[in-house]
Design a protein around this motif. Structure first.
Motif, mmCIF file in Angstrom:
data_model
loop_
_atom_site.group_PDB
_atom_site.id
_atom_site.type_symbol
_atom_site.label_atom_id
_atom_site.label_comp_id
_atom_site.label_asym_id
_atom_site.label_seq_id
_atom_site.Cartn_x
_atom_site.Cartn_y
_atom_site.Cartn_z
ATOM 1 N N ALA A 62 0.692 -1.171 -0.054
ATOM 2 C CA ALA A 62 0.220 0.097 -0.126
ATOM 3 C C ALA A 62 0.804 1.202 -0.019
ATOM 4 O O ALA A 62 0.191 2.215 -0.438
ATOM 5 C CB ALA A 62 -0.990 -0.143 1.200
ATOM 6 N N TYR A 63 2.144 1.224 0.446
ATOM 7 C CA TYR A 63 2.862 2.431 0.618
ATOM 8 C C TYR A 63 4.296 2.384 -0.181
ATOM 9 O O TYR A 63 4.839 3.350 -0.428
ATOM 10 C CB TYR A 63 3.372 2.598 2.137
ATOM 11 N N ALA A 64 4.627 1.002 -0.614
ATOM 12 C CA ALA A 64 5.865 0.854 -1.198
ATOM 13 C C ALA A 64 6.206 1.830 -2.570
ATOM 14 O O ALA A 64 7.122 2.397 -2.849
ATOM 15 C CB ALA A 64 5.988 -0.356 -1.845
ATOM 16 N N GLY A 65 5.110 2.075 -3.371
ATOM 17 C CA GLY A 65 5.054 3.178 -4.323
ATOM 18 C C GLY A 65 5.522 4.306 -4.070
ATOM 19 O O GLY A 65 6.006 5.157 -4.943
ATOM 20 N N ASP A 66 5.442 4.732 -2.814
ATOM 21 C CA ASP A 66 5.894 6.172 -2.464
ATOM 22 C C ASP A 66 7.026 6.246 -2.193
ATOM 23 O O ASP A 66 7.746 7.376 -1.833
ATOM 24 C CB ASP A 66 5.118 6.377 -1.063
ATOM 25 N N TYR A 67 8.181 5.105 -2.008
ATOM 26 C CA TYR A 67 9.290 5.115 -1.378
ATOM 27 C C TYR A 67 10.100 4.071 -2.389
ATOM 28 O O TYR A 67 10.683 3.080 -1.928
ATOM 29 C CB TYR A 67 9.584 4.613 0.093
ATOM 30 N N LEU A 186 3.098 9.091 6.902
ATOM 31 C CA LEU A 186 4.053 8.171 6.000
ATOM 32 C C LEU A 186 3.798 8.479 4.596
ATOM 33 O O LEU A 186 4.526 8.756 3.679
ATOM 34 C CB LEU A 186 3.680 6.682 6.366
ATOM 35 N N THR A 187 2.278 8.436 4.128
ATOM 36 C CA THR A 187 2.218 8.380 2.812
ATOM 37 C C THR A 187 2.247 9.667 1.975
ATOM 38 O O THR A 187 2.499 10.046 0.823
ATOM 39 C CB THR A 187 0.578 8.008 2.609
ATOM 40 N N GLY A 188 2.151 10.969 2.975
ATOM 41 C CA GLY A 188 2.336 12.307 2.728
ATOM 42 C C GLY A 188 3.591 12.634 2.923
ATOM 43 O O GLY A 188 4.053 13.683 2.274
ATOM 44 N N ARG A 189 4.715 11.821 3.041
ATOM 45 C CA ARG A 189 6.027 11.944 3.276
ATOM 46 C C ARG A 189 6.455 13.320 3.986
ATOM 47 O O ARG A 189 7.443 14.019 3.807
ATOM 48 C CB ARG A 189 6.727 12.043 1.626
ATOM 49 N N ASP A 190 5.605 13.409 5.193
ATOM 50 C CA ASP A 190 5.790 14.495 6.058
ATOM 51 C C ASP A 190 5.205 14.230 7.348
ATOM 52 O O ASP A 190 4.030 13.982 7.470
ATOM 53 C CB ASP A 190 5.055 15.708 5.644
ATOM 54 N N TYR A 191 6.212 14.099 8.276
ATOM 55 C CA TYR A 191 5.783 13.622 9.854
ATOM 56 C C TYR A 191 4.778 14.599 10.383
ATOM 57 O O TYR A 191 3.926 14.371 11.232
ATOM 58 C CB TYR A 191 6.835 13.520 10.718
ATOM 59 N N LEU A 192 4.620 15.859 9.956
ATOM 60 C CA LEU A 192 3.623 16.889 10.384
ATOM 61 C C LEU A 192 2.573 16.896 9.451
ATOM 62 O O LEU A 192 1.593 17.825 9.819
ATOM 63 C CB LEU A 192 4.343 18.044 10.574
ATOM 64 N N ASN A 193 2.326 15.978 8.412
ATOM 65 C CA ASN A 193 1.125 16.211 7.456
ATOM 66 C C ASN A 193 -0.073 15.475 8.232
ATOM 67 O O ASN A 193 -0.387 14.419 7.550
ATOM 68 C CB ASN A 193 1.652 15.293 6.235
ATOM 69 N N ASN A 194 -0.613 15.978 9.361
ATOM 70 C CA ASN A 194 -1.952 15.398 9.727
ATOM 71 C C ASN A 194 -2.778 16.497 10.517
ATOM 72 O O ASN A 194 -1.914 17.455 10.913
ATOM 73 C CB ASN A 194 -1.594 14.311 10.676
ATOM 74 N N TYR A 195 -3.751 16.652 10.865
ATOM 75 C CA TYR A 195 -4.572 17.461 11.725
ATOM 76 C C TYR A 195 -3.993 17.541 13.114
ATOM 77 O O TYR A 195 -3.683 18.810 13.506
ATOM 78 C CB TYR A 195 -5.853 16.833 11.852
ATOM 79 N N THR A 196 -3.312 16.586 13.774
ATOM 80 C CA THR A 196 -2.815 16.752 15.150
ATOM 81 C C THR A 196 -1.681 17.652 15.054
ATOM 82 O O THR A 196 -1.811 18.607 15.952
ATOM 83 C CB THR A 196 -2.305 15.382 15.424
ATOM 84 N N MET A 197 -0.674 17.699 14.154
ATOM 85 C CA MET A 197 0.499 18.510 14.261
ATOM 86 C C MET A 197 0.046 19.822 13.631
ATOM 87 O O MET A 197 0.545 20.879 14.072
ATOM 88 C CB MET A 197 1.680 18.058 13.723
#
Length: 452
Positions: A62-67, A186-197
């Motif tokens: 599901a995530y391999a294509g991003d990396y 993970l999929t957004g390639r950004d650890y801060l890519n979410n509502y929480t942060m």
């Protein structure tokens, strides 16, 4: 950024990075080499780093294509960290070289300056066998134990190890201890890519931080990307798997926290977010429990300096809250919106104050921040709390969809975020003009609605 008239105690960008450089860059352990005005260092072996960075060789399909390209992945996250460390227009080149029969990852960073030279020490340390390598060991121990790894898989959202990549590692002001990263990071390639942060960055800006990302270096109790809600009960026990020297896990949490907090024989402050992280932290510091707004100090190792800490709510808590009495069905029994906003601002104030003047009493600073934001907030603080609450409310009808609407609502309703269960206001009653974008707190240029 011009300091907003309604926010007190914000420091300038120059002062922020001056303090960071004084604390974080003192006494590098290894002298970096330079090459064509760049900083050059060996990060580790290709085989080791391929297992620590997200990589198609081991990620779920599901995530391999991003990396698919390890060198590009390392370049991406290193540049991301450098930008968040205040390096303008960083350039990172990764190549593979043969060294002593080992294929080694060599990193070159431009420009060469105090911050980038520090990466020659910190970057390899982050990925060595005592730090990131321990996260991998804990994950592998869980996979080897029956029923431990992803016992209730969700379609299209399998678990995957994910370290806190792309965050400040040289000039960070604080370290945040949370539970686990959500899959969009993970999929957004950004650890801060979410509502929480996104939402926490808004709070830090509103509380006076000129550069919120300087306060957003993270260590998660479980370094596993997983679905963003309802998953904590299935994730492995953080102490058994990630803070132990036994065969059931590995010693990841305390060493990684120490690496990212320690500076010149002192320690940056730590904030502990949410009940799961608080429970793990309590066990790490030898307490039976840790409650919201508890504060103290701990030693992450016998020879480590004292680390000041504070515990608080999960950064998402207000997004599940409504105003008292709101009958909307999605509110359920969660009506503590304003009370929880105040607790969040106390924690944000504490982080800023403790980072400005290290060595202060954590309990004393907490009391000062409680007086500022909880016990006797002045008009400026009330407006900031109200605006934040109108952006966070769990009732869509009561949520304001823009900073302008939130500001006008609060101004027209005497800073009462719960004056009504909507976002309606009379423009004739707006007593304070909306601040110009340049005068708004950092992070308030977005509502974070894109993540909700």
């Amino acid at each position: 950024m011009t300091t907003p008239p309604f926010i007190m105690g914000a420091r300038s960008r120059a002062a922020l990075f001056a303090l960071a450089l004084t604390a974080a860059l003192a006494t590098p352990q290894v002298q970096a080499t330079t090459e064509s005005d760049g900083v050059v260092y060996d990060l580790g072996s290709e085989s080791t780093l391929r297992n620590l960075y997200p990589d198609a060789s081991w990620l779920p399909a599901a995530y391999a294509g991003d990396y698919t390209n390890l060198a590009e992945t390392i370049e991406h996250y290193t540049e991301q960290s450098l930008r968040r460390d205040g390096v303008e227009a960083p350039r990172v080149d990764v190549r593979f070289v043969d060294r002593d029969s080992t294929r080694t990852v060599r990193v070159t960073i431009h420009p060469e300056n105090e911050i980038t030279r520090r990466y020659a020490d910190l970057h390899p340390a982050f990925f060595d066998s005592d730090h990131a390598g321990q996260a991998r060991a804990g994950v592998e121990a869980c996979k080897a134990a029956k029923g431990c790894w992803d016992p209730k898989p969700r379609q299209g959202q399998p678990w995957a190890m994910f370290l806190p990549l792309g965050l400040p590692m040289a000039t960070q002001q604080t370290v945040l201890f949370l539970d686990y990263p959500p899959i969009p990071a993970l999929t957004g390639r950004d650890y801060l890519n979410n509502y929480t942060m996104c939402r926490w960055g808004r709070v830090m800006g509103a509380a006076g931080a000129d550069t919120p990302t300087a306060f957003e270096t993270i260590v998660d109790a479980r370094p596993i990307a997983a679905p963003g809600s309802g998953e904590s009960q299935y994730l492995p026990d953080p102490i058994t798997r990630f803070d132990t020297n036994t065969a059931t896990g590995a010693d990841y949490l305390s060493p990684m926290l120490r690496l990212l907090t320690e500076t010149d024989q002192a320690s940056r402050p730590v904030a502990v977010f949410g009940s799961d992280a608080r429970n793990a932290w309590a066990r790490m510091v030898g307490r039976t429990s840790v409650d919201v707004l508890d504060a103290g100090t701990t030693h992450l190792a016998k020879d480590a300096p004292a680390t000041p800490w504070i515990a608080t709510n999960h950064p998402d808590v207000t997004s599940y809250n409504c105003c008292p009495g709101d009958p909307a069905s999605r509110c359920g029994d969660s009506h503590n919106l304003v009370a929880d906003e105040k607790k969040d601002f106390v924690a944000a104030c504490w982080l800023i104050t403790m980072s400005e003047k290290p060595g202060q009493s954590p309990e004393t600073v907490r009391q000062q921040c409680e007086n500022r934001w909880m016990n006797a907030p002045d008009d400026q603080a009330q407006q900031a709390l109200c605006v934040q609450a109108k952006l966070d409310n769990n009732n869509p009808a009561a949520t304001c969809r823009s900073y302008t609407d939130a500001w006008n609502y609060c101004s027209a309703h005497n800073t009462n975020a719960c004056a009504s269960y909507d976002c309606h206001y009379d423009l004739d009653k707006v007593s304070q003009p909306v601040p110009a974008p340049s005068e708004r707190p950092a992070g308030w240029g977005q509502t974070c609605n894109q993540y909700r």
